[in-house]
Design a protein around this motif. Structure first.
Motif, PDB file in Angstrom:
ATOM      1  N   ALA A  30      -7.000 -11.853   5.075  1.00  0.00           N
ATOM      2  CA  ALA A  30      -7.777 -12.777   5.911  1.00  0.00           C
ATOM      3  C   ALA A  30      -7.979 -12.223   7.310  1.00  0.00           C
ATOM      4  CB  ALA A  30      -7.082 -14.126   5.986  1.00  0.00           C
ATOM      5  N   GLY A  31      -7.337 -11.104   7.615  1.00  0.00           N
ATOM      6  CA  GLY A  31      -7.475 -10.492   8.928  1.00  0.00           C
ATOM      7  C   GLY A  31      -6.440 -10.935   9.920  1.00  0.00           C
ATOM      8  N   ASP A  32      -5.422 -11.692   9.438  1.00  0.00           N
ATOM      9  CA  ASP A  32      -4.374 -12.156  10.345  1.00  0.00           C
ATOM     10  C   ASP A  32      -3.205 -11.180  10.338  1.00  0.00           C
ATOM     11  OD1 ASP A  32      -5.822 -14.482  10.907  1.00  0.00           O
ATOM     12  OD2 ASP A  32      -5.043 -15.444   9.065  1.00  0.00           O
ATOM     13  N   MET A  33      -2.569 -11.050  11.520  1.00  0.00           N
ATOM     14  CA  MET A  33      -1.404 -10.193  11.623  1.00  0.00           C
ATOM     15  C   MET A  33      -0.256 -10.781  10.807  1.00  0.00           C
ATOM     16  SD  MET A  33      -1.679  -7.437  13.401  1.00  0.00           S
ATOM     17  CE  MET A  33      -2.705  -6.649  14.642  1.00  0.00           C
ATOM     18  N   VAL A  34       0.395  -9.936  10.030  1.00  0.00           N
ATOM     19  CA  VAL A  34       1.551 -10.384   9.262  1.00  0.00           C
ATOM     20  C   VAL A  34       2.791 -10.270  10.128  1.00  0.00           C
ATOM     21  CG1 VAL A  34       0.469  -9.704   7.091  1.00  0.00           C
ATOM     22  CG2 VAL A  34       1.965  -8.094   8.296  1.00  0.00           C
ATOM     23  N   ASN A  35       3.851 -10.892   9.664  1.00  0.00           N
ATOM     24  CA  ASN A  35       5.095 -10.885  10.424  1.00  0.00           C
ATOM     25  C   ASN A  35       5.822  -9.558  10.284  1.00  0.00           C
ATOM     26  OD1 ASN A  35       4.719 -13.594  11.199  1.00  0.00           O
ATOM     27  ND2 ASN A  35       5.609 -14.318   9.265  1.00  0.00           N
ATOM     28  N   GLU A  36       6.721  -9.321  11.240  1.00  0.00           N
ATOM     29  CA  GLU A  36       7.598  -8.169  11.106  1.00  0.00           C
ATOM     30  C   GLU A  36       8.421  -8.311   9.839  1.00  0.00           C
ATOM     31  OE1 GLU A  36       8.664  -6.474  15.526  1.00  0.00           O
ATOM     32  OE2 GLU A  36       9.947  -8.057  14.718  1.00  0.00           O
ATOM     33  N   GLY A  37       8.791  -7.169   9.290  1.00  0.00           N
ATOM     34  CA  GLY A  37       9.622  -7.225   8.103  1.00  0.00           C
ATOM     35  C   GLY A  37       9.387  -6.042   7.201  1.00  0.00           C
ATOM     36  N   VAL A  38       9.950  -6.148   6.007  1.00  0.00           N
ATOM     37  CA  VAL A  38       9.853  -5.081   5.017  1.00  0.00           C
ATOM     38  C   VAL A  38       8.806  -5.469   3.983  1.00  0.00           C
ATOM     39  CG1 VAL A  38      11.077  -3.757   3.263  1.00  0.00           C
ATOM     40  CG2 VAL A  38      12.257  -4.420   5.381  1.00  0.00           C
ATOM     41  N   TYR A  39       7.924  -4.516   3.656  1.00  0.00           N
ATOM     42  CA  TYR A  39       6.851  -4.756   2.696  1.00  0.00           C
ATOM     43  C   TYR A  39       6.915  -3.685   1.609  1.00  0.00           C
ATOM     44  CZ  TYR A  39       5.070  -8.055   6.106  1.00  0.00           C
ATOM     45  OH  TYR A  39       4.956  -9.124   6.955  1.00  0.00           O
ATOM     46  N   LEU A  40       6.431  -4.064   0.444  1.00  0.00           N
ATOM     47  CA  LEU A  40       6.435  -3.154  -0.700  1.00  0.00           C
ATOM     48  C   LEU A  40       5.079  -2.458  -0.822  1.00  0.00           C
ATOM     49  CD1 LEU A  40       8.119  -5.528  -3.324  1.00  0.00           C
ATOM     50  CD2 LEU A  40       9.234  -3.841  -1.857  1.00  0.00           C
ATOM     51  N   TRP A  41       5.098  -1.205  -1.222  1.00  0.00           N
ATOM     52  CA  TRP A  41       3.842  -0.490  -1.501  1.00  0.00           C
ATOM     53  C   TRP A  41       3.888   0.132  -2.888  1.00  0.00           C
ATOM     54  CZ3 TRP A  41       4.725   4.590  -2.554  1.00  0.00           C
ATOM     55  CH2 TRP A  41       5.820   5.229  -1.946  1.00  0.00           C
ATOM     56  N   PHE A  42       2.726   0.204  -3.503  1.00  0.00           N
ATOM     57  CA  PHE A  42       2.566   0.800  -4.830  1.00  0.00           C
ATOM     58  C   PHE A  42       1.415   1.806  -4.737  1.00  0.00           C
ATOM     59  CE2 PHE A  42       4.173  -3.478  -5.214  1.00  0.00           C
ATOM     60  CZ  PHE A  42       5.242  -3.350  -6.076  1.00  0.00           C
ATOM     61  N   LEU A  43       1.682   3.045  -5.150  1.00  0.00           N
ATOM     62  CA  LEU A  43       0.698   4.126  -4.997  1.00  0.00           C
ATOM     63  C   LEU A  43       0.423   4.766  -6.350  1.00  0.00           C
ATOM     64  CD1 LEU A  43      -0.992   5.931  -3.068  1.00  0.00           C
ATOM     65  CD2 LEU A  43       1.020   7.427  -2.870  1.00  0.00           C
ATOM     66  N   SER A  44      -0.856   4.910  -6.661  1.00  0.00           N
ATOM     67  CA  SER A  44      -1.273   5.567  -7.904  1.00  0.00           C
ATOM     68  C   SER A  44      -2.328   6.618  -7.548  1.00  0.00           C
ATOM     69  CB  SER A  44      -1.846   4.549  -8.886  1.00  0.00           C
ATOM     70  OG  SER A  44      -2.332   5.204 -10.042  1.00  0.00           O
ATOM     71  N   ILE A  45      -2.089   7.885  -7.967  1.00  0.00           N
ATOM     72  CA  ILE A  45      -2.968   9.001  -7.579  1.00  0.00           C
ATOM     73  C   ILE A  45      -3.203   9.902  -8.784  1.00  0.00           C
ATOM     74  CG2 ILE A  45      -3.177  11.076  -6.138  1.00  0.00           C
ATOM     75  CD1 ILE A  45      -1.409   9.717  -4.086  1.00  0.00           C
ATOM     76  N   LYS A  46      -4.420  10.439  -8.856  1.00  0.00           N
ATOM     77  CA  LYS A  46      -4.705  11.557  -9.750  1.00  0.00           C
ATOM     78  C   LYS A  46      -5.105  12.737  -8.869  1.00  0.00           C
ATOM     79  CE  LYS A  46      -7.324  13.030 -13.814  1.00  0.00           C
ATOM     80  NZ  LYS A  46      -8.318  12.636 -14.841  1.00  0.00           N
ATOM     81  N   THR A  47      -4.334  13.840  -8.936  1.00  0.00           N
ATOM     82  CA  THR A  47      -4.544  14.991  -8.054  1.00  0.00           C
ATOM     83  C   THR A  47      -5.695  15.854  -8.559  1.00  0.00           C
ATOM     84  OG1 THR A  47      -3.072  16.496  -9.228  1.00  0.00           O
ATOM     85  CG2 THR A  47      -2.060  14.996  -7.629  1.00  0.00           C
ATOM     86  N   PRO A  48      -6.200  16.784  -7.709  1.00  0.00           N
ATOM     87  CA  PRO A  48      -7.274  17.685  -8.152  1.00  0.00           C
ATOM     88  C   PRO A  48      -6.887  18.524  -9.359  1.00  0.00           C
ATOM     89  CG  PRO A  48      -7.115  17.711  -5.770  1.00  0.00           C
ATOM     90  CD  PRO A  48      -5.933  16.927  -6.260  1.00  0.00           C
ATOM     91  N   SER A  49      -5.586  18.777  -9.532  1.00  0.00           N
ATOM     92  CA  SER A  49      -5.159  19.575 -10.687  1.00  0.00           C
ATOM     93  C   SER A  49      -5.018  18.738 -11.948  1.00  0.00           C
ATOM     94  CB  SER A  49      -3.823  20.260 -10.367  1.00  0.00           C
ATOM     95  OG  SER A  49      -2.801  19.292 -10.164  1.00  0.00           O
ATOM     96  N   GLY A  50      -5.250  17.397 -11.838  1.00  0.00           N
ATOM     97  CA  GLY A  50      -5.181  16.520 -13.004  1.00  0.00           C
ATOM     98  C   GLY A  50      -3.853  15.817 -13.176  1.00  0.00           C
ATOM     99  N   LYS A  51      -2.960  16.010 -12.239  1.00  0.00           N
ATOM    100  CA  LYS A  51      -1.645  15.389 -12.331  1.00  0.00           C
ATOM    101  C   LYS A  51      -1.715  13.929 -11.884  1.00  0.00           C
ATOM    102  CE  LYS A  51       3.083  16.021 -10.601  1.00  0.00           C
ATOM    103  NZ  LYS A  51       3.942  16.839  -9.708  1.00  0.00           N
ATOM    104  N   ASN A  52      -1.086  13.022 -12.657  1.00  0.00           N
ATOM    105  CA  ASN A  52      -1.029  11.600 -12.304  1.00  0.00           C
ATOM    106  C   ASN A  52       0.297  11.305 -11.614  1.00  0.00           C
ATOM    107  OD1 ASN A  52      -3.553  10.653 -13.449  1.00  0.00           O
ATOM    108  ND2 ASN A  52      -2.633  11.105 -15.448  1.00  0.00           N
ATOM    109  N   ILE A  53       0.209  10.671 -10.448  1.00  0.00           N
ATOM    110  CA  ILE A  53       1.396  10.345  -9.659  1.00  0.00           C
ATOM    111  C   ILE A  53       1.431   8.834  -9.442  1.00  0.00           C
ATOM    112  CG2 ILE A  53       2.560  10.644  -7.438  1.00  0.00           C
ATOM    113  CD1 ILE A  53       1.252  13.385  -7.220  1.00  0.00           C
ATOM    114  N   SER A  54       2.572   8.230  -9.738  1.00  0.00           N
ATOM    115  CA  SER A  54       2.783   6.803  -9.459  1.00  0.00           C
ATOM    116  C   SER A  54       4.086   6.669  -8.689  1.00  0.00           C
ATOM    117  CB  SER A  54       2.858   5.989 -10.755  1.00  0.00           C
ATOM    118  OG  SER A  54       1.614   6.005 -11.427  1.00  0.00           O
TER     119      SER A  54
END
Length: 495
Positions: free
Chosen positions: A461-485
């Motif tokens: 919504a564009g509002d600043m979130v509170n201080e604290g710990v947040y979780l991230w999830f990353l999914s990538i396919k590299t130029p060599s074809g390797k999948n990284i999660s």
């Protein structure tokens, strides 16, 4: 014994009386022959002597002297005569020797004087060495010692000037740097201890020689796409040379060796590609013009290949190259080109004394297509005296950047422009990408498939979130074809 022959005198008075009724049969004393020289103005042979001390001298006889015999060529009916001059055609082709004798009123001839001979000079064009060789015979050192020889030269009928000096024992002189189409005349003068000088005939020669280049410019030695070295040389357009030698030296010491011989008529430019190079080795090149005598008569300046090398230290790529040598002008600048996968383009320039450059990997990693980046360096010439602007290129040097992912664990989106954004740091451009950030309850706060997009600490919504710990999830396919999660946490702090 010196002998006088063919005495042609006819005296009106054929005898005198020494004592009443007694004929004079005593010959006069010999004159001293002091000088034989050739007058360069009119070509006459001039002879001088010291008069005989005898009181009854009636005149003098001049002899051509050959093989111990004197052949009378003229008689001077003057008891006070001390010189004689005449055009002697032979002195233009060889040295002539003379003697003088005194004659009295009774027809008695003195013993012949000392012998003196002309200096005969001969000039020969040595086109193979672009010079004229002048040779002459020694002038006699009696009655006065020869102290040395002066060589005078006239070019194209100009005034004579001193071209050089030799010792009394030297009878050869080399006159260099001659010009085709010019006429040269020489005289040799023997300097005598008594202050007199004997001058030779004029020795003239017209010079027609092959014109060698006054200059050869090494335009460049550049590395081509096949890691060969392409060479270019510009030739003085007035040159008549049509045979050239390409020479190479490996490294910064040693001698040049011929690697090719090129025949090219009316050449104003010579090009050659050295296909025998060893990769990443510095070579130096020059071009020699070979004249009609098969002599290397003129050389270009030296051209050197540029070798570019790289190494990675931390987050930097360090480039280093040897400086370009040796244009007739100077290096104006070096330019650095980079190919991150879309072709080469200039990224920076360096000064003429610089030979290193560094690139920050984080600054370029998002432009990489396949985790590999390549570079080359060019050098440009300025101030060339022939108006030629050389341009040369180094080899292509490539760096493979490992497909790494680095994710920060804290950021501070407080607007101070320091660590205000959060996103994974990649060393490549991913083929596929997704980053999702949630709070601890699993609510999605940020979701993107654009790998250049960063989270600024706001929710959807564009509002600043509170201080604290947040979780991230990353999914990538590299130029060599390797999948990284990957998954992890990031702490948001506001200051």
């Amino acid at each position: 014994m010196k002998r006088a022959m063919l005495f042609p005198l006819i005296f009106l008075l054929t005898f005198t009386l020494k004592v009443a009724g007694q004929a004079d049969e005593d010959p006069p004393e010999s004159p001293e022959f002091t000088l034989v020289t050739i007058n360069p103005a009119n070509g006459q042979t001039v002879m001088t002597w010291i008069a005989s001390p005898s009181p009854d001298v009636a005149g003098y006889v001049v002899y051509l002297y050959k093989d111990g015999e004197g052949y009378a060529i003229d008689t001077i009916f003057d008891p006070h005569a001390t010189s004689y001059s005449a055009v002697r055609q032979g002195t233009s082709y060889y040295s002539e020797s003379y003697v003088v004798a005194a004659i009295d009123y009774s027809g008695n001839i003195s013993p012949l004087s000392n012998e003196l001979g002309t200096i005969y000079a001969n000039s020969l064009t040595d086109t193979c060495n672009n010079r004229i060789v002048l040779k002459w015979n020694k002038y006699p050192s009696l009655p006065s010692e020869v102290t040395g020889y002066d060589i005078l030269v006239s070019v194209n009928s100009g005034a004579y000037y001193l071209a050089g000096h030799t010792s009394a024992e030297t009878t050869e002189f080399l006159f260099g740097n001659i010009s085709s189409g010019s006429d040269y005349c020489f005289t040799v003068g023997a300097n005598l201890q008594n202050g007199l000088k004997s001058v030779s005939n004029k020795a003239c020669v017209s010079v027609m020689v092959q014109k060698i280049p006054r200059w050869i410019n090494a335009d460049y030695a550049t590395v081509n796409d096949n890691d060969e070295i392409s060479l270019s040389f510009t030739i003085d357009p007035t040159s008549e040379t049509d045979l050239f030698s390409v020479e190479r030296r490996q490294g910064f010491s040693g001698t040049f060796q011929q690697i090719a011989q090129i025949s090219k008529a009316d050449a104003d430019n010579v090009s050659y590609t050295d296909k025998t190079v060893v990769k990443n080795t510095v070579y130096f090149y020059r071009l020699a013009a070979i004249n009609s005598c098969n002599i290397k008569a003129a050389y270009s300046n030296v051209a050197s290949g540029m070798i570019l090398q790289n190494k990675t230290e931390g987050n930097e790529i360090l480039l280093a190259w040897n400086r370009y040598r040796e244009w007739k002008g100077t290096v104006s600048s070096y330019r650095i080109y980079m190919d991150a996968g879309n072709g080469f383009s200039e990224i920076s320039s360096a000064g003429p004394v610089d030979t290193t450059f560094s690139i920050s990997i984080p600054d370029i990693m998002y432009t990489l297509r396949n985790g590999r980046v390549c570079f080359y360096v060019t050098a440009s010439e300025t101030g060339n005296p022939h108006g030629i602007q050389g341009e040369t290129r180094s080899n292509i040097s490539c760096v493979t950047i490992n497909e790494t992912v680095t994710v920060p664990n804290v950021f501070t989106p407080d607007g101070d422009l320091k660590n205000d954004l959060f996103k994974p740091v990649l060393t490549y451009t991913p083929v596929e990408y997704r980053l999702v950030i949630t709070d601890r309850q699993g609510k999605i706060i940020f979701d993107t498939t654009a790998f250049l997009e960063s989270w600024d600490g706001r929710d959807k919504a564009g509002d600043m979130v509170n201080e604290g710990v947040y979780l991230w999830f990353l999914s990538i396919k590299t130029p060599s074809g390797k999948n990284i999660s990957r998954t992890g946490t990031v702490t948001l702090i506001r200051r």
